[in-house]
Design a protein around this motif. Structure first.
Motif, PDB file in Angstrom:
ATOM      1  N   TRP A 108       0.409  -5.208 -31.355  1.00 37.36           N
ATOM      2  CA  TRP A 108       0.953  -4.350 -30.098  1.00 37.36           C
ATOM      3  C   TRP A 108      -0.188  -3.489 -29.648  1.00 37.36           C
ATOM      4  O   TRP A 108      -0.383  -3.164 -28.412  1.00 37.36           O
ATOM      5  CB  TRP A 108       2.214  -3.671 -30.194  1.00 37.36           C
ATOM      6  N   CYS A 109      -0.867  -2.831 -30.435  1.00 32.81           N
ATOM      7  CA  CYS A 109      -1.894  -2.048 -30.236  1.00 32.81           C
ATOM      8  C   CYS A 109      -3.047  -2.618 -29.460  1.00 32.81           C
ATOM      9  O   CYS A 109      -3.747  -2.046 -28.489  1.00 32.81           O
ATOM     10  CB  CYS A 109      -2.380  -1.276 -31.319  1.00 32.81           C
ATOM     11  N   PHE A 110      -3.494  -3.926 -29.806  1.00 26.60           N
ATOM     12  CA  PHE A 110      -4.531  -4.667 -29.438  1.00 26.60           C
ATOM     13  C   PHE A 110      -4.060  -4.959 -27.792  1.00 26.60           C
ATOM     14  O   PHE A 110      -4.842  -5.022 -27.104  1.00 26.60           O
ATOM     15  CB  PHE A 110      -4.592  -5.997 -30.066  1.00 26.60           C
ATOM     16  N   HIS A 111      -2.843  -5.423 -27.576  1.00 25.48           N
ATOM     17  CA  HIS A 111      -2.329  -5.608 -26.206  1.00 25.48           C
ATOM     18  C   HIS A 111      -2.419  -4.240 -25.340  1.00 25.48           C
ATOM     19  O   HIS A 111      -2.601  -4.257 -24.355  1.00 25.48           O
ATOM     20  CB  HIS A 111      -0.858  -6.067 -26.381  1.00 25.48           C
ATOM     21  N   VAL A 112      -1.900  -3.184 -26.112  1.00 15.31           N
ATOM     22  CA  VAL A 112      -2.134  -1.722 -25.414  1.00 15.31           C
ATOM     23  C   VAL A 112      -3.604  -1.583 -24.838  1.00 15.31           C
ATOM     24  O   VAL A 112      -3.655  -1.302 -23.620  1.00 15.31           O
ATOM     25  CB  VAL A 112      -1.498  -0.774 -26.418  1.00 15.31           C
ATOM     26  N   VAL A 113      -4.557  -1.865 -25.697  1.00 15.62           N
ATOM     27  CA  VAL A 113      -5.951  -1.381 -25.205  1.00 15.62           C
ATOM     28  C   VAL A 113      -6.600  -2.281 -24.368  1.00 15.62           C
ATOM     29  O   VAL A 113      -7.309  -1.991 -23.384  1.00 15.62           O
ATOM     30  CB  VAL A 113      -6.842  -1.258 -26.820  1.00 15.62           C
ATOM     31  N   LEU A 238       3.155   7.542 -31.636  1.00 13.30           N
ATOM     32  CA  LEU A 238       2.334   8.213 -30.909  1.00 13.30           C
ATOM     33  C   LEU A 238       0.926   7.801 -30.896  1.00 13.30           C
ATOM     34  O   LEU A 238      -0.005   7.945 -30.006  1.00 13.30           O
ATOM     35  CB  LEU A 238       2.182   9.777 -31.566  1.00 13.30           C
ATOM     36  N   PHE A 239       0.787   6.795 -31.673  1.00 11.01           N
ATOM     37  CA  PHE A 239      -0.566   6.376 -32.007  1.00 11.01           C
ATOM     38  C   PHE A 239      -1.187   5.435 -30.757  1.00 11.01           C
ATOM     39  O   PHE A 239      -2.428   5.692 -30.304  1.00 11.01           O
ATOM     40  CB  PHE A 239      -0.993   5.189 -33.313  1.00 11.01           C
ATOM     41  N   PRO A 240      -0.338   4.626 -30.217  1.00  9.10           N
ATOM     42  CA  PRO A 240      -0.862   4.082 -28.892  1.00  9.10           C
ATOM     43  C   PRO A 240      -1.100   5.037 -28.003  1.00  9.10           C
ATOM     44  O   PRO A 240      -2.052   4.647 -26.933  1.00  9.10           O
ATOM     45  CB  PRO A 240       0.133   2.828 -28.604  1.00  9.10           C
ATOM     46  N   ILE A 241      -0.507   6.040 -27.914  1.00  4.15           N
ATOM     47  CA  ILE A 241      -0.802   6.898 -26.711  1.00  4.15           C
ATOM     48  C   ILE A 241      -2.253   7.573 -27.052  1.00  4.15           C
ATOM     49  O   ILE A 241      -3.219   7.654 -26.111  1.00  4.15           O
ATOM     50  CB  ILE A 241       0.013   8.204 -26.670  1.00  4.15           C
ATOM     51  N   HIS A 242      -2.710   7.833 -28.610  1.00  4.28           N
ATOM     52  CA  HIS A 242      -3.993   8.101 -28.583  1.00  4.28           C
ATOM     53  C   HIS A 242      -4.973   7.326 -28.401  1.00  4.28           C
ATOM     54  O   HIS A 242      -6.142   7.518 -28.093  1.00  4.28           O
ATOM     55  CB  HIS A 242      -4.023   8.585 -30.173  1.00  4.28           C
ATOM     56  N   ILE A 243      -4.635   6.018 -28.495  1.00  5.00           N
ATOM     57  CA  ILE A 243      -5.872   4.869 -28.140  1.00  5.00           C
ATOM     58  C   ILE A 243      -5.924   5.153 -26.619  1.00  5.00           C
ATOM     59  O   ILE A 243      -7.231   4.770 -26.149  1.00  5.00           O
ATOM     60  CB  ILE A 243      -4.929   3.753 -28.486  1.00  5.00           C
ATOM     61  N   ILE A 244      -4.860   5.244 -25.721  1.00  5.92           N
ATOM     62  CA  ILE A 244      -5.191   5.266 -24.379  1.00  5.92           C
ATOM     63  C   ILE A 244      -6.146   6.568 -24.086  1.00  5.92           C
ATOM     64  O   ILE A 244      -6.748   6.599 -23.177  1.00  5.92           O
ATOM     65  CB  ILE A 244      -3.863   5.136 -23.617  1.00  5.92           C
ATOM     66  N   VAL A 245      -5.560   7.740 -24.670  1.00  8.10           N
ATOM     67  CA  VAL A 245      -6.301   8.981 -24.699  1.00  8.10           C
ATOM     68  C   VAL A 245      -7.734   8.707 -24.854  1.00  8.10           C
ATOM     69  O   VAL A 245      -8.733   9.207 -24.131  1.00  8.10           O
ATOM     70  CB  VAL A 245      -5.636  10.006 -25.493  1.00  8.10           C
ATOM     71  N   ALA A 246      -7.883   8.102 -26.068  1.00  5.05           N
ATOM     72  CA  ALA A 246      -9.528   7.748 -26.327  1.00  5.05           C
ATOM     73  C   ALA A 246     -10.224   6.986 -25.321  1.00  5.05           C
ATOM     74  O   ALA A 246     -11.423   7.109 -25.181  1.00  5.05           O
ATOM     75  CB  ALA A 246      -9.464   7.020 -27.719  1.00  5.05           C
ATOM     76  N   LEU A 247      -9.482   6.140 -24.679  1.00  2.00           N
ATOM     77  CA  LEU A 247     -10.151   5.299 -23.568  1.00  2.00           C
ATOM     78  C   LEU A 247     -10.410   6.211 -22.468  1.00  2.00           C
ATOM     79  O   LEU A 247     -11.494   5.751 -21.782  1.00  2.00           O
ATOM     80  CB  LEU A 247      -9.050   4.132 -23.186  1.00  2.00           C
ATOM     81  N   THR A 248      -9.605   7.159 -22.254  1.00  5.53           N
ATOM     82  CA  THR A 248     -10.021   7.966 -21.050  1.00  5.53           C
ATOM     83  C   THR A 248     -11.032   9.042 -21.312  1.00  5.53           C
ATOM     84  O   THR A 248     -11.576   9.523 -20.341  1.00  5.53           O
ATOM     85  CB  THR A 248      -8.808   8.889 -20.428  1.00  5.53           C
ATOM     86  N   MET A 249     -11.641   9.546 -22.564  1.00  7.19           N
ATOM     87  CA  MET A 249     -12.465  10.265 -22.780  1.00  7.19           C
ATOM     88  C   MET A 249     -13.671   9.583 -22.647  1.00  7.19           C
ATOM     89  O   MET A 249     -14.135   8.507 -22.917  1.00  7.19           O
ATOM     90  CB  MET A 249     -12.505  10.699 -24.390  1.00  7.19           C
ATOM     91  N   PRO A 250     -14.889  10.696 -21.983  1.00  2.00           N
ATOM     92  CA  PRO A 250     -16.175  10.373 -21.598  1.00  2.00           C
ATOM     93  C   PRO A 250     -16.999  10.229 -23.031  1.00  2.00           C
ATOM     94  O   PRO A 250     -16.394  10.671 -24.230  1.00  2.00           O
ATOM     95  CB  PRO A 250     -16.747  11.389 -21.019  1.00  2.00           C
ATOM     96  N   ASP A 251     -17.970   9.532 -23.154  1.00  2.85           N
ATOM     97  CA  ASP A 251     -18.843   9.523 -24.263  1.00  2.85           C
ATOM     98  C   ASP A 251     -19.194  10.673 -24.879  1.00  2.85           C
ATOM     99  O   ASP A 251     -19.663  11.430 -23.869  1.00  2.85           O
ATOM    100  CB  ASP A 251     -19.911   8.452 -24.049  1.00  2.85           C
ATOM    101  N   ARG A 252     -19.348  11.160 -26.018  1.00  2.07           N
ATOM    102  CA  ARG A 252     -19.637  12.142 -26.661  1.00  2.07           C
ATOM    103  C   ARG A 252     -21.524  12.226 -26.394  1.00  2.07           C
ATOM    104  O   ARG A 252     -22.001  11.246 -26.679  1.00  2.07           O
ATOM    105  CB  ARG A 252     -19.626  12.199 -28.023  1.00  2.07           C
ATOM    106  N   PRO A 253     -21.825  13.315 -25.804  1.00  4.50           N
ATOM    107  CA  PRO A 253     -23.420  13.589 -25.629  1.00  4.50           C
ATOM    108  C   PRO A 253     -24.277  13.552 -26.832  1.00  4.50           C
ATOM    109  O   PRO A 253     -23.591  14.316 -27.842  1.00  4.50           O
ATOM    110  CB  PRO A 253     -23.201  14.868 -24.680  1.00  4.50           C
ATOM    111  N   LEU A 254     -25.111  12.795 -26.883  1.00  2.00           N
ATOM    112  CA  LEU A 254     -25.917  12.775 -28.026  1.00  2.00           C
ATOM    113  C   LEU A 254     -27.174  14.009 -27.977  1.00  2.00           C
ATOM    114  O   LEU A 254     -27.984  13.629 -26.856  1.00  2.00           O
ATOM    115  CB  LEU A 254     -26.435  11.400 -28.403  1.00  2.00           C
ATOM    116  N   GLU A 255     -27.434  14.879 -28.917  1.00  2.00           N
ATOM    117  CA  GLU A 255     -28.324  15.730 -28.553  1.00  2.00           C
ATOM    118  C   GLU A 255     -29.653  15.547 -29.553  1.00  2.00           C
ATOM    119  O   GLU A 255     -29.166  14.966 -30.555  1.00  2.00           O
ATOM    120  CB  GLU A 255     -28.170  17.179 -28.592  1.00  2.00           C
TER     121      GLU A 255
END
Length: 300
Positions: A108-113, A238-255
């Motif tokens: 189901w997590c694959f379907h969520v993402v 709660l984990f599928p919620i974290h998957i969606i949260v991860a999708l909305t986060m911008p890429d981490r800047p690499l310095e």
């Protein structure tokens, strides 16, 4: 040195804050009937079936033990009946249900993402050629191997006296964060090596991202006798919620000059590399050896 530590703490705090941004879920649930159905399935499976079984056991189990005790009329048999019924319930019902729940939650997590990515329009997917399907399957296999050895490392650290628990906790935080972001990275078409490198370059942020959920899991495990089952049910919801949260986060800047923490590279990734070398050695001499692109691509 002080500025570096301050930066690590800042990234850790940012990760903790981002992981609790559950409001990002609202825009997806309002737009998709499929996501609402999936989250209802998560709730029914993990809370109604899994946690509900524990409450039913407490009520029904006591009645069955009292009934058996009445039939035998032996005070010494009551503890034996209770222990036997508890073991039977746990291993004949709870563990099979938990294993089934783990499989269904993963599917189901694959379907969520997939649905969340479609709504977000974050990626455009091309036709699945035979080569791409083969590569996806191969990457999935090596990802499972990577996480298996990392999970093994977490459990080995937990056996070390005094320092084992805090190290195991930190590694568990990283494991949860990698799980959450790996669904996104897989849909973006990143190779396994690229995912690991991106994770290790922002290790402090992902440590913070996984900390709240890991802390909740540990607390629930200690809260009751059947804490591990309750912790599994709560984290699975709660984990599928974290998957969606991860999708909305911008890429981490690499310095430039950013320190890369070898979270996976020092043990788990080396085990994957060793497995690949053994696979190549076992190939027939006349068979051409394919290039493992998923492990040799660089994260430009």
């Amino acid at each position: 040195m002080t500025s570096t530590v301050s930066k690590w703490l800042s990234n850790f705090t940012t990760g903790c804050t981002d992981s609790l941004t559950f409001s990002a879920l609202n825009q997806f649930l309002l737009k998709s009937d499929k996501l609402r159905t999936l989250f209802w399935q998560f709730f029914v499976l993990n809370f109604v079936v899994l946690c509900g079984s524990l409450f039913v056991f407490q009520y029904v189990g006591e009645r069955i033990v009292q009934l058996l005790h009445t039939w035998t009329k032996s005070p010494e048999a009551a503890p034996l009946f209770t222990a036997g019924f508890t073991v039977l319930f746990k291993y004949a019902w709870m563990w099979p249900v938990r294993i089934l729940a783990h499989i269904l939650n993963s599917v189901w997590c694959f379907h969520v993402v997939g649905e969340a990515t479609r709504l977000q329009k974050a990626a455009q997917f091309s036709a699945m050629s035979y080569d791409r399907i083969l590569r996806s399957v191969t990457e999935c296999i090596y990802q499972v191997v990577l996480l298996f050895f990392f999970y093994l490392e977490v459990n080995l650290w937990s056996l070390v006296p005094y320092v084992g628990f805090p190290i195991s906790f930190v590694f568990s935080c990283w494991l949860h964060a990698f799980y959450a972001f790996d669904y996104r990275w897989a849909h973006e078409g990143r190779s396994l090596k690229q995912r690991v490198k991106a994770f290790e370059l922002s290790w402090d942020y992902y440590f913070g991202f996984g900390a709240p959920m890991t802390l909740l899991y540990f607390v629930l495990c200690w809260a009751a006798t059947e804490g591990p089952f309750i912790a599994f049910a709560v984290s699975s919801l709660l984990f599928p919620i974290h998957i969606i949260v991860a999708l909305t986060m911008p890429d981490r800047p690499l310095e430039e000059g950013q320190w890369q923490m070898n979270v996976f590279s020092h043990f788990a990734m080396r085990c994957v590399d060793l497995l690949w070398l053994m696979k190549r050695k076992c190939q027939p001499p006349g068979k051409p050896k394919t290039k493992r692109r998923m492990m040799e691509q660089d994260d430009d």
